[in-house]
Design a protein around this motif. Sequence first.
Motif, mmCIF file in Angstrom:
data_model
loop_
_atom_site.group_PDB
_atom_site.id
_atom_site.type_symbol
_atom_site.label_atom_id
_atom_site.label_comp_id
_atom_site.label_asym_id
_atom_site.label_seq_id
_atom_site.Cartn_x
_atom_site.Cartn_y
_atom_site.Cartn_z
ATOM 1 N N GLN A 441 1.214 -1.453 0.063
ATOM 2 C CA GLN A 441 0.381 -0.009 -0.136
ATOM 3 C C GLN A 441 0.817 1.510 -0.163
ATOM 4 O O GLN A 441 0.148 1.917 -0.672
ATOM 5 C CB GLN A 441 -1.332 0.133 0.824
ATOM 6 C CG GLN A 441 -2.091 -1.093 1.425
ATOM 7 C CD GLN A 441 -2.850 -0.674 2.529
ATOM 8 O OE1 GLN A 441 -1.814 -0.226 3.600
ATOM 9 N NE2 GLN A 441 -3.399 -1.920 2.783
ATOM 10 N N GLU A 442 2.102 1.283 0.489
ATOM 11 C CA GLU A 442 3.296 2.708 0.797
ATOM 12 C C GLU A 442 3.876 2.767 -0.597
ATOM 13 O O GLU A 442 3.449 3.984 -1.484
ATOM 14 C CB GLU A 442 4.218 2.186 1.176
ATOM 15 C CG GLU A 442 5.048 3.136 1.756
ATOM 16 C CD GLU A 442 6.310 2.941 2.949
ATOM 17 O OE1 GLU A 442 6.432 4.150 3.051
ATOM 18 O OE2 GLU A 442 5.847 1.586 2.789
ATOM 19 N N ILE A 443 3.730 1.298 -1.917
ATOM 20 C CA ILE A 443 3.998 1.809 -3.000
ATOM 21 C C ILE A 443 3.259 3.082 -3.693
ATOM 22 O O ILE A 443 3.192 4.044 -4.172
ATOM 23 C CB ILE A 443 4.269 0.250 -3.525
ATOM 24 C CG1 ILE A 443 6.240 0.217 -2.722
ATOM 25 C CG2 ILE A 443 4.872 0.859 -5.061
ATOM 26 C CD1 ILE A 443 5.842 -1.444 -3.638
ATOM 27 N N LYS A 444 2.422 2.370 -3.448
ATOM 28 C CA LYS A 444 0.395 2.574 -4.305
ATOM 29 C C LYS A 444 -0.013 4.185 -3.259
ATOM 30 O O LYS A 444 -0.075 5.332 -4.413
ATOM 31 C CB LYS A 444 -0.715 1.631 -3.924
ATOM 32 C CG LYS A 444 -1.660 2.844 -4.120
ATOM 33 C CD LYS A 444 -3.028 1.432 -4.362
ATOM 34 C CE LYS A 444 -4.471 2.041 -5.002
ATOM 35 N NZ LYS A 444 -5.344 0.913 -4.863
ATOM 36 N N ALA A 445 0.535 4.684 -1.825
ATOM 37 C CA ALA A 445 -0.119 5.204 -1.574
ATOM 38 C C ALA A 445 1.205 6.324 -1.760
ATOM 39 O O ALA A 445 1.296 7.588 -2.265
ATOM 40 C CB ALA A 445 0.357 5.388 0.122
ATOM 41 N N ARG A 446 2.923 6.250 -2.578
ATOM 42 C CA ARG A 446 3.652 7.374 -2.846
ATOM 43 C C ARG A 446 2.972 8.081 -4.103
ATOM 44 O O ARG A 446 3.640 9.164 -3.646
ATOM 45 C CB ARG A 446 5.230 6.392 -2.948
ATOM 46 C CG ARG A 446 5.650 6.220 -1.396
ATOM 47 C CD ARG A 446 6.939 5.676 -1.692
ATOM 48 N NE ARG A 446 7.598 6.020 -0.504
ATOM 49 C CZ ARG A 446 8.518 6.112 0.556
ATOM 50 N NH1 ARG A 446 8.714 8.013 -0.524
ATOM 51 N NH2 ARG A 446 8.502 5.769 1.617
ATOM 52 N N LEU A 447 2.202 6.807 -4.993
ATOM 53 C CA LEU A 447 2.309 7.200 -5.981
ATOM 54 C C LEU A 447 0.981 8.317 -5.863
ATOM 55 O O LEU A 447 1.077 9.425 -6.547
ATOM 56 C CB LEU A 447 1.462 5.953 -6.783
ATOM 57 C CG LEU A 447 2.988 5.705 -7.819
ATOM 58 C CD1 LEU A 447 1.764 3.612 -7.969
ATOM 59 C CD2 LEU A 447 3.819 6.199 -8.306
ATOM 60 N N ASP A 448 0.031 7.514 -4.818
ATOM 61 C CA ASP A 448 -1.030 9.586 -4.528
ATOM 62 C C ASP A 448 -0.442 10.544 -4.315
ATOM 63 O O ASP A 448 -1.436 11.703 -4.009
ATOM 64 C CB ASP A 448 -2.180 8.368 -3.652
ATOM 65 C CG ASP A 448 -2.968 7.142 -4.281
ATOM 66 O OD1 ASP A 448 -2.625 7.201 -5.901
ATOM 67 O OD2 ASP A 448 -3.287 6.142 -3.787
ATOM 68 N N GLU A 449 0.120 10.081 -3.128
ATOM 69 C CA GLU A 449 0.647 11.622 -2.471
ATOM 70 C C GLU A 449 1.583 12.880 -3.565
ATOM 71 O O GLU A 449 1.138 13.488 -3.067
ATOM 72 C CB GLU A 449 1.858 10.419 -1.624
ATOM 73 C CG GLU A 449 2.705 11.868 -0.620
ATOM 74 C CD GLU A 449 3.500 11.503 0.090
ATOM 75 O OE1 GLU A 449 4.026 12.332 0.810
ATOM 76 O OE2 GLU A 449 4.097 10.434 0.210
ATOM 77 N N GLU A 450 2.234 11.865 -4.302
ATOM 78 C CA GLU A 450 2.169 13.195 -5.813
ATOM 79 C C GLU A 450 1.401 14.227 -5.654
ATOM 80 O O GLU A 450 1.102 15.569 -6.468
ATOM 81 C CB GLU A 450 3.700 12.437 -6.237
ATOM 82 C CG GLU A 450 4.435 11.625 -5.814
ATOM 83 C CD GLU A 450 5.171 12.828 -5.407
ATOM 84 O OE1 GLU A 450 5.581 14.193 -6.812
ATOM 85 O OE2 GLU A 450 5.979 12.362 -4.522
#
Length: 618
Positions: A441-450
């Motif tokens: 999920q962190e990997i996915k969240a990093r993408l959403d964070e940007e």
Amino acid sequence: MDLRAELLKSIWYGFTALDLEKSGKVSKSQLKVLSHNLCTVLCIPHDPVALEEHFRDDDDGPVSSQGYMPYLNKYILDKVEEGNFIKENVDELCWTLTAKKNYQPDRSCLTILPERDAFRLWCLFNFLSEDKYPLVMVPDEVEYLLKKVCMAMSVELNCVELEDFFSQESVQQSGITVWVFLGMMNTGRLTRGIEKSITSMAIEEVYREIVGDVLKEGYLWKKGQLRRNWKERWFTLRPSNLSYYTGEDRKDCQGNIALDGNCCVEVLPDRDGKRCMFCLKTLSKTYEMSASDTKQRQEWTTAIQTAIRLHVEGKTSLHKDLKLKRREQRDQREKRQQSKEEELQRLRALQEERERKLAELELLKEAQKQAQVLLEQDEQRRRQQHEQLQQALEVQLREAEEARVSMQAEMALKEEEAQRQKKRILELEEMQKRLEEALQQEIKARLDEEAFRYAQAGLLAEEEEKMKAHMALQEEQEEYILKTQREKQELKQEMEVKSRALDEAQRQLEEVRANRHRVDQDVVAAQRKLRQASTNVKHWNVQMNRLMRPIGPGEKRPSLGSSYQTFQIPAQRDPGLRLRRSDSEEKNEESKENVDISAGSELEKRLSHASNGDMDIP
């Protein structure tokens, strides 16, 4: 008191006079002489054989009074017959014996009693003394005898001297003997200032009254039985008879009237030139007598009735009866006194018993208090021991409970520790799974964070603008609050100023009202003066009209002075004399004050003009 007792009293003095050693015994020779003399004065036959038989010489020792009494009673007193001897001779014999030994007054003293008076007082003492040996007289009888003597002398008894005599220690201890009594009479304290002849006459009168049983003596007029003429006689009244003599020396007895129950006394009316008459009626004769006054007649009739009563009652002496009555009264008084003393002793015993019981009760209360204190101390000691034991048990129980709780806590801790270990293992396993999921999920969240970071930057800029606007509004609000507070403070100060102004206005209003009241009073006074001035002006107008008349042609003008030519009466009305009030003036206090002030000043002007005589009359 019978004849034997009277004789024994005198004989007792004779016997004690022969007892020179005061041992209570007399020699036989002296007793023989005494017995012979007693037989002589008692007019009884001598019996020398009996006398010698009783006092034979087989015993030369003296004889006591107890040893002499059998002979005295048997051979002398038993043979005595009343009326065959003269009691006074027996008294003189015994007085002669006892006076030589016991009565030795100071002959150089001027107040010493004559021998005859001392003998009579000795006889009176024997008559009134108690029937106890040695013979003494009680103070009541001494006072009675002295009162009789003083009454015969027509003087009052000095009670102070008598009380001093009774209070002497020797009198209180041994009683009043005849020698103490005669010594007191020889001092002259009771007869001070009285002649000896008067004292002797008084003692003789009392002696004849008490010892001689003479109820009354004195002169009376007696009417004769044969010649029926009146003669003055000296009468002597005794309980058994009434004797009369030619004189008060009683040497020539003219008659003797026997008194019995058949006699009576009656008061007679005055006649034959005699007054205060009375008569004594017997069975055979009636004796008419006359007293000097009504009082003497009353005394004689009463005394004769008393003598008749004593004869009827079988009594031979009035004073013997009176003495017995006084003795009974003293006995009753002593019994009452004794009963009172017994009652007081009983009350004291009851009081002592009560005090003893109270003391015992106090001791019991004290013992009870001590027992209570001991009981309380024991109870306190037991309570302290019980509390100490309970505290020790509680400490032990608390320690045991703490130990149990600590053990349970340790077991619980160990169980919890085991559970935590198991739970932690499970959590670690679960965490490992979640970490793996979180990594994905962190990997996915990093993408959403940007993607969201750019959107957040825009929101932050908008929020900063709104914050600035909010700060401006807050500053404006604070300024408005400060302004409101300043206005409120100013409004409060303004209200205080207005309140003070209102109080000042109220005070000024009160002053204005007071001034207005004074002005009203001044106006009333001014109106009164104005009415008076108007009356005066009218009077002068009338006078002027009389003096002024029309002047015809060719007539000369009279010279009345310049004042009449220039006199005018203006018809003016002063508006300041009427004060009107309107609703607007009552509401407006300021205008009212100005009007009042102006009215007051105008009124003062008018009053000043009126006082100067220049007031205009409307």
